[in-house]
Design a protein around this motif. Structure first.
Motif, mmCIF file in Angstrom:
data_model
loop_
_atom_site.group_PDB
_atom_site.id
_atom_site.type_symbol
_atom_site.label_atom_id
_atom_site.label_comp_id
_atom_site.label_asym_id
_atom_site.label_seq_id
_atom_site.Cartn_x
_atom_site.Cartn_y
_atom_site.Cartn_z
ATOM 1 N N LEU A 39 0.809 -1.221 0.000
ATOM 2 C CA LEU A 39 0.000 0.000 0.000
ATOM 3 C C LEU A 39 0.844 1.274 0.000
ATOM 4 C CD1 LEU A 39 -2.751 -1.057 2.562
ATOM 5 C CD2 LEU A 39 -2.761 -1.272 0.073
ATOM 6 N N THR A 40 2.169 1.132 0.007
ATOM 7 C CA THR A 40 3.051 2.288 -0.010
ATOM 8 C C THR A 40 4.243 2.003 -0.903
ATOM 9 O OG1 THR A 40 4.456 3.722 1.356
ATOM 10 C CG2 THR A 40 4.196 1.442 2.066
ATOM 11 N N VAL A 41 4.854 3.053 -1.413
ATOM 12 C CA VAL A 41 5.987 2.884 -2.334
ATOM 13 C C VAL A 41 7.237 3.603 -1.820
ATOM 14 C CG1 VAL A 41 4.624 2.509 -4.418
ATOM 15 C CG2 VAL A 41 5.130 4.847 -3.694
ATOM 16 N N ASP A 42 7.318 3.856 -0.512
ATOM 17 C CA ASP A 42 8.506 4.511 0.021
ATOM 18 C C ASP A 42 9.579 3.481 0.319
ATOM 19 O OD1 ASP A 42 8.658 4.097 3.289
ATOM 20 O OD2 ASP A 42 6.651 3.860 2.449
ATOM 21 N N TRP A 43 10.820 3.941 0.407
ATOM 22 C CA TRP A 43 11.936 3.020 0.597
ATOM 23 C C TRP A 43 12.204 2.719 2.080
ATOM 24 C CZ3 TRP A 43 16.271 4.300 3.420
ATOM 25 C CH2 TRP A 43 16.447 5.659 3.708
ATOM 26 N N VAL A 44 11.773 3.593 2.981
ATOM 27 C CA VAL A 44 12.061 3.395 4.394
ATOM 28 C C VAL A 44 11.320 2.177 4.943
ATOM 29 C CG1 VAL A 44 11.857 4.409 6.697
ATOM 30 C CG2 VAL A 44 12.576 5.820 4.778
ATOM 31 N N SER A 45 10.021 2.064 4.654
ATOM 32 C CA SER A 45 9.248 0.930 5.161
ATOM 33 C C SER A 45 9.796 -0.389 4.629
ATOM 34 C CB SER A 45 7.775 1.084 4.789
ATOM 35 O OG SER A 45 7.610 1.132 3.376
ATOM 36 N N ALA A 46 10.154 -0.406 3.344
ATOM 37 C CA ALA A 46 10.708 -1.632 2.777
ATOM 38 C C ALA A 46 12.056 -1.977 3.398
ATOM 39 C CB ALA A 46 10.844 -1.484 1.254
ATOM 40 N N ALA A 47 12.902 -0.952 3.649
ATOM 41 C CA ALA A 47 14.216 -1.202 4.242
ATOM 42 C C ALA A 47 14.076 -1.724 5.670
ATOM 43 C CB ALA A 47 15.043 0.080 4.225
ATOM 44 N N ILE A 48 13.145 -1.161 6.446
ATOM 45 C CA ILE A 48 12.943 -1.637 7.816
ATOM 46 C C ILE A 48 12.459 -3.082 7.818
ATOM 47 C CG2 ILE A 48 11.543 -1.331 9.888
ATOM 48 C CD1 ILE A 48 11.566 1.666 9.349
ATOM 49 N N ALA A 49 11.451 -3.376 6.992
ATOM 50 C CA ALA A 49 10.927 -4.743 6.936
ATOM 51 C C ALA A 49 11.998 -5.729 6.486
ATOM 52 C CB ALA A 49 9.726 -4.796 5.986
ATOM 53 N N LEU A 50 12.765 -5.365 5.465
ATOM 54 C CA LEU A 50 13.801 -6.260 4.964
ATOM 55 C C LEU A 50 14.890 -6.477 5.999
ATOM 56 C CD1 LEU A 50 14.906 -7.897 2.601
ATOM 57 C CD2 LEU A 50 16.016 -5.819 1.752
ATOM 58 N N GLY A 51 15.279 -5.423 6.714
ATOM 59 C CA GLY A 51 16.304 -5.570 7.743
ATOM 60 C C GLY A 51 15.867 -6.507 8.859
ATOM 61 N N ILE A 52 14.632 -6.358 9.340
ATOM 62 C CA ILE A 52 14.131 -7.247 10.391
ATOM 63 C C ILE A 52 14.059 -8.682 9.881
ATOM 64 C CG2 ILE A 52 12.168 -7.749 11.894
ATOM 65 C CD1 ILE A 52 11.526 -4.773 11.898
ATOM 66 N N GLN A 53 13.615 -8.849 8.653
ATOM 67 C CA GLN A 53 13.508 -10.196 8.084
ATOM 68 C C GLN A 53 14.869 -10.865 7.997
ATOM 69 O OE1 GLN A 53 11.568 -9.691 4.309
ATOM 70 N NE2 GLN A 53 9.789 -8.686 5.241
ATOM 71 N N LEU A 54 15.894 -10.144 7.570
ATOM 72 C CA LEU A 54 17.224 -10.743 7.458
ATOM 73 C C LEU A 54 17.749 -11.170 8.819
ATOM 74 C CD1 LEU A 54 18.889 -8.392 4.804
ATOM 75 C CD2 LEU A 54 17.982 -10.698 4.475
ATOM 76 N N VAL A 55 17.453 -10.390 9.862
ATOM 77 C CA VAL A 55 17.865 -10.773 11.211
ATOM 78 C C VAL A 55 17.153 -12.056 11.635
ATOM 79 C CG1 VAL A 55 17.827 -10.095 13.641
ATOM 80 C CG2 VAL A 55 18.449 -8.427 11.885
ATOM 81 N N LEU A 56 15.852 -12.135 11.366
ATOM 82 C CA LEU A 56 15.092 -13.333 11.722
ATOM 83 C C LEU A 56 15.552 -14.538 10.913
ATOM 84 C CD1 LEU A 56 11.487 -11.855 12.070
ATOM 85 C CD2 LEU A 56 13.106 -12.445 13.882
#
Length: 265
Positions: A39-56
């Motif tokens: 629902l959004t096209v900004d880079w911050v939300s995607a970067a946060i989600a991707l960073g948490i996912q890589l840690v998990l």
């Protein structure tokens, strides 16, 4: 899933936790995680989600080699999608390079980064959550937990089981054509002919399977019983909660940074 694929999968404690989760719940968790990101096209939300996912993923024992082997189509598609946005995205700000329809600007650079990260943030968890899922278990969960119509679920399961036969059918058709001396030249024409033959073969096999399933009562309107019960428990709730937390943190971070940009805006 074959025994080789299961052997290649990691067996860390965190991944064993995911294996205890109902496949239908994994699908729900993937939807909870990815829907806000769509629902959004900004880079911050995607970067946060991707960073948490890589840690998990690291905590789950997913090594970089396994990540590349399992998700290489996504790793290839993400930069390609970003490149298309870089060249043909909506121009805004300073123009750095321009050639005919292609134009690289501040806006297109930001959009390219956002799209690349978003494809990774959406695709990677979806691929790894279903790393070791039996289609029959997923069908049991959809029918018993999600209460989807049994006729639809069983039909989809039967179709999924037949998809794996396409590769063997294609190989057998190629060997048959070569044995007849018509398979060594005309690559485009050969591929088109084999594709049409594969389509005909799939339709015939599907019709026979549908008739056989109907004869065995799979299409009956009565309440159906299931050989294997599908249940949900605490691990299912925890996984959905983790997906919701990641999505909420990503959106909240984008709003806090002032980069949140809904797709309809």
């Amino acid at each position: 899933m074959s025994a080789v694929e299961i052997a290649d999968a990691p067996a860390g404690p965190a991944l064993r936790f995911v294996d205890r989760v109902n496949p239908a719940t994994r699908l729900a968790a993937a939807m909870v995680l990815t829907t806000p990101l769509l629902l959004t096209v900004d880079w911050v939300s995607a970067a946060i989600a991707l960073g948490i996912q890589l840690v998990l993923f690291a905590l789950a024992g997913v090594t970089p080699g396994l990540l590349v082997r399992r998700t290489w189509p996504i790793l290839v598609a993400a930069p390609l999608a970003g490149m298309s946005m870089l060249l043909y995205g909506r121009p805004s700000g300073t123009v750095y390079w321009e050639f005919w329809l292609a134009k690289v600007t501040d806006g297109s650079i930001q959009l390219a980064i956002a799209v690349t990260l978003r494809v990774l943030a959406i695709g990677l968890p979806a691929a790894l959550l279903f790393l070791r899922v039996d289609p029959t278990d997923l069908a049991d969960g959809l029918a018993q937990v999600w209460r989807l119509p049994a006729r639809f679920v069983l039909g989809a399961l039967a179709a999924t089981r037949l998809v794996g036969l396409f590769v063997e059918d294609w190989r057998a058709m190629g060997l048959a054509r070569r044995a007849r001396g018509i398979g060594d030249h005309g690559a485009v024409r050969r591929a088109a002919t084999m594709a049409f033959g594969l389509l005909v073969l799939a339709l015939r096999r599907g019709s026979k399977l549908a008739t056989a399933m109907e004869a065995r009562g799979f299409g009956a309107d009565t309440t159906r019983t299931w050989a294997r019960p599908s249940r949900v428990g605490v691990p299912d709730v925890v996984l959905v909660a983790i997906a919701a937390v990641i999505a909420a943190a990503a959106i909240a971070g984008a709003v806090w940074a002032g980069t949140y940009h809904p797709v309809w805006a």
